[in-house]
Structure formats: structure tokens, C-alpha cells
Design an enzyme around this catalytic site. Structure first.
Site, short mmCIF file in Angstrom:
data_model
loop_
_atom_site.label_atom_id
_atom_site.label_comp_id
_atom_site.label_asym_id
_atom_site.label_seq_id
_atom_site.Cartn_x
_atom_site.Cartn_y
_atom_site.Cartn_z
N HIS A 102 8.44 37.91 -21.78
CA HIS A 102 9.70 37.79 -22.72
C HIS A 102 10.19 36.37 -22.15
O HIS A 102 10.08 35.78 -21.39
CB HIS A 102 10.49 39.11 -22.47
CG HIS A 102 11.07 38.96 -21.29
ND1 HIS A 102 10.51 39.48 -20.17
CD2 HIS A 102 12.52 38.75 -20.84
CE1 HIS A 102 11.38 39.30 -18.93
NE2 HIS A 102 12.57 38.75 -19.36
N ASP A 104 14.17 35.42 -22.20
CA ASP A 104 15.39 36.10 -22.21
C ASP A 104 16.31 36.10 -23.51
O ASP A 104 16.52 35.13 -23.86
CB ASP A 104 16.25 35.60 -20.89
CG ASP A 104 15.76 35.87 -19.64
OD1 ASP A 104 14.94 36.99 -19.65
OD2 ASP A 104 16.07 35.20 -18.67
N HIS A 247 8.47 35.12 -19.26
CA HIS A 247 8.17 35.35 -17.83
C HIS A 247 7.99 36.73 -17.57
O HIS A 247 8.28 37.42 -18.48
CB HIS A 247 9.25 35.04 -16.75
CG HIS A 247 10.80 35.41 -17.25
ND1 HIS A 247 11.37 34.85 -18.22
CD2 HIS A 247 11.39 36.28 -16.61
CE1 HIS A 247 12.45 35.60 -18.29
NE2 HIS A 247 12.56 36.42 -17.32
N ARG A 262 21.45 37.52 -11.40
CA ARG A 262 21.09 36.43 -12.40
C ARG A 262 22.15 35.99 -13.18
O ARG A 262 22.94 36.93 -13.47
CB ARG A 262 19.96 37.19 -13.17
CG ARG A 262 19.07 36.10 -13.84
CD ARG A 262 18.13 36.79 -15.01
NE ARG A 262 19.00 36.87 -16.34
CZ ARG A 262 18.46 37.46 -17.31
NH1 ARG A 262 17.21 37.94 -17.12
NH2 ARG A 262 19.04 37.42 -18.29
C1 SIN Z 1 14.05 38.78 -15.49
O1 SIN Z 1 14.99 38.21 -15.56
O2 SIN Z 1 13.50 39.27 -16.57
C2 SIN Z 1 13.70 39.46 -14.27
C3 SIN Z 1 12.56 38.48 -13.30
C4 SIN Z 1 12.44 39.00 -12.24
O3 SIN Z 1 12.84 39.86 -11.85
O4 SIN Z 1 11.59 38.25 -11.54
#
Ligand code: SIN
Length: 272
Positions: A102, A104, A247, A262
Site C-alpha cells: 500500500h 499510506d 510498502h 509514525r
Molecule cells: C506502515 O506504516 O504501513 C507500517 C510499516 C511498518 O511497520 O514497517
């Protein structure tokens, strides 16, 4: 690209660089350093740092150096810091964030420009994050497929994603259409902009046609030739550009703990 204050070490030809020679916890980072970080992000799409014990204030300060911080439209922020979301998995977890390819919050009308993730606790092994270059995914398509996709738009819906995680019929989440191929506002390169988490339908096609084309594109972005894989250590930081990457967070460490925070930097409306 020339860097004077940063030591930028590419990890693959297409995506990803590790950056040395910077203390992201410093109260001021300086214009030259921030400008070179931005250059490195534009050049490598995702940049990684080691040994950066960010607290909430330094994490937000870092994000704000690149734009306004966005409030997550699907997940509540942590107490007293609505701009920060916790990324956490342990022995009680039923799911983890980012288990599918995806970009974000592509469901937002203005999807975020970037995300900055700091992990303070990592499992002994595993818990890597994979990043895929959507420039490389676009570039690898045939001229005929590029021309076919060029005028199309697709629906990006947050409802099925967040209702599955936090069922609540009274809540609704963003749902917006964006170009299937978007032009990056800074680099001007074209990038594929559909993803398996949020994208549900290509507007200009019948449902069956849309399912077939999206099915092909969701597989296409998984090609390892477009990817870099990041091995986390305690206090590693990843900063990715959501406009040209996707990612995938690997959950291969259950029941161990993987934990961090995050922030998301606001972006703008995708265009062709
Ligand atoms: C995410 O922001 O999608 C999580 C990425 C991660 O935990 O590595």
C-alpha cells in the site's frame, strides 16, 4: 546528485538509500542538511537512518521540516500527540499495520506526501519492511499498457480497510478517485498509483475489466526488481515518499514485540 553534509549510500539502483552523518534528534537540523535530505528522498524514494532515538517532539519536528503533519484518517493518534500513531505488535496482536502492499492513506483526497517511522523495539529476527518503487513499476510497463492506463482514474476507499480493523457502522472513512498514473509534483516522473489495500475500482472500466486490470497491477508492484528490503534495528528510522512508493510490513516475528511511532507529512491532490 552532490551531497556536502550527508553521506548517502544507495541500497539498490532503483530505490532506497541509507544516510549517515546526521543526528535527527538535534534541536535544529539546518537548511543545508534538510535540503540534502529532501534531495536524497527525491532521488531514492525511501531513506533510512540508524541510531536515532527520536522522542515525540523530535519526531514531530523532523516531520514538520518537510511539511504540515497530517492527522491519520483511519487510526487515532496517541495521547497528547494526535499527529503520531503507534505501530505496535506483540503476542496479543490479531493484525499489524501495513500487512498488504500500500501507499499510506491513498484514500484521502490529498494523500500524504511522506511517512516517517521510528522503531524503538524490534524483534530478534524478522519484522523487515519492503518498499517498492512505483516509478520502476511504471517504467517496466509496455508502451501500449502505459497508454491504456494513462487516462484512467481509480477509487481509493478507506472504508473496507478500517471497518475490517475497527468495526463500527457509525463511522465512515475517506473514499476518493485518483489518476492511475500520477506525476510526481517534484521530480515530474510518472508513477503507478493503485494499491491492493485501498484501490477498489477503475472508474472507466466495467467491474470485471477493472478487477482483471487491478489484479494484474497489484501483482506487478510485487516484482522484486522494483524493491528494497529494510532490516530494522533499535532506533532505526525510515522516511518514505508515498507518492512514488508502496510498502509492505512483514509479520514473521509473532509473538515477539515490534514497536514504534509514525508521523505522516501532508501531501497534495494527485495529478497526471
Ligand atoms: C506502515 O506504516 O504501513 C507500517 C510499516 C511498518 O511497520 O514497517
Amino acid at each position: 546528485m552532490g551531497y556536502e553534509v550527508l553521506d548517502v549510500r544507495p541500497m539498490t539502483k532503483r530505490i532506497g538509500a541509507e544516510i549517515f552523518g546526521v543526528d535527527l534528534t538535534a534541536p535544529t537540523l539546518g537548511n543545508q542538511l534538510l535540503s540534502e535530505m529532501h534531495d536524497a528522498l527525491m532521488e531514492h524514494q525511501v531513506i533510512f537512518f540508524r541510531d536515532q532515538p527520536l522522542d515525540h517532539e523530535s519526531h514531530k519536528r523532523l516531520g514538520r521540516a518537510f511539511g504540515a503533519l497530517a492527522i491519520h484518517s483511519g487510526v487515532a493518534g496517541i495521547a497528547d500527540h494526535p499527529e503520531i500513531v503507534a505501530i505496535h505488535a506483540d503476542e496479543n496482536s490479531k493484525f499489524v499495520a501495513g500487512e498488504d502492499w500500500h501507499s499510506d492513506l491513498s484514500c484521502n483526497e490529498e494523500p500524504p506526501m511522506g511517512s516517517i517511522l521510528h522503531l524503538h523495539t524490534v524483534p530478534e529476527d524478522g519484522g523487515d519492511t519492503l518498499f517498492s518503487s512505483m516509478y520502476a513499476a511504471y517504467d517496466a510497463l509496455s508502451p501500449t499498457m502505459k497508454a491504456f492506463l494513462e487516462p484512467l482514474t481509480a477509487v481509493h476507499d478507506g472504508n473496507h480497510v478500517y471497518q475490517a480493523l475497527f468495526p463500527d457502522p457509525t463511522k465512515s472513512y475517506p473514499c476518493n478517485s485518483h489518476p492511475v498514473i500520477r506525476r510526481h509534483p517534484v521530480t515530474k516522473r510518472k508513477a503507478l498509483f493503485v494499491n491492493g489495500s485501498y484501490t477498489t475500482r477503475i472508474n472507466e472500466l466495467s467491474k470485471d475489466e477493472s478487477d482483471a486490470v487491478l489484479g494484474f497491477l497489484f501483482e506487478h508492484v510485487k516484482n522484486p526488481n522494483f524493491q528494497v528490503r529494510f532490516r530494522w534495528r533499535k532506533d532505526s528510522v525510515a522516511f518514505w515518499d508515498n507518492r512514488c512508493t508502496q510498502h509492505f510490513a512483514v509479520w514473521d516475528y509473532f509473538p515477539e514485540v515490534r514497536s514504534g511511532f509514525r508521523v505522516t507529512v501532508a501531501g497534495d491532490k494527485p495529478f497526471r
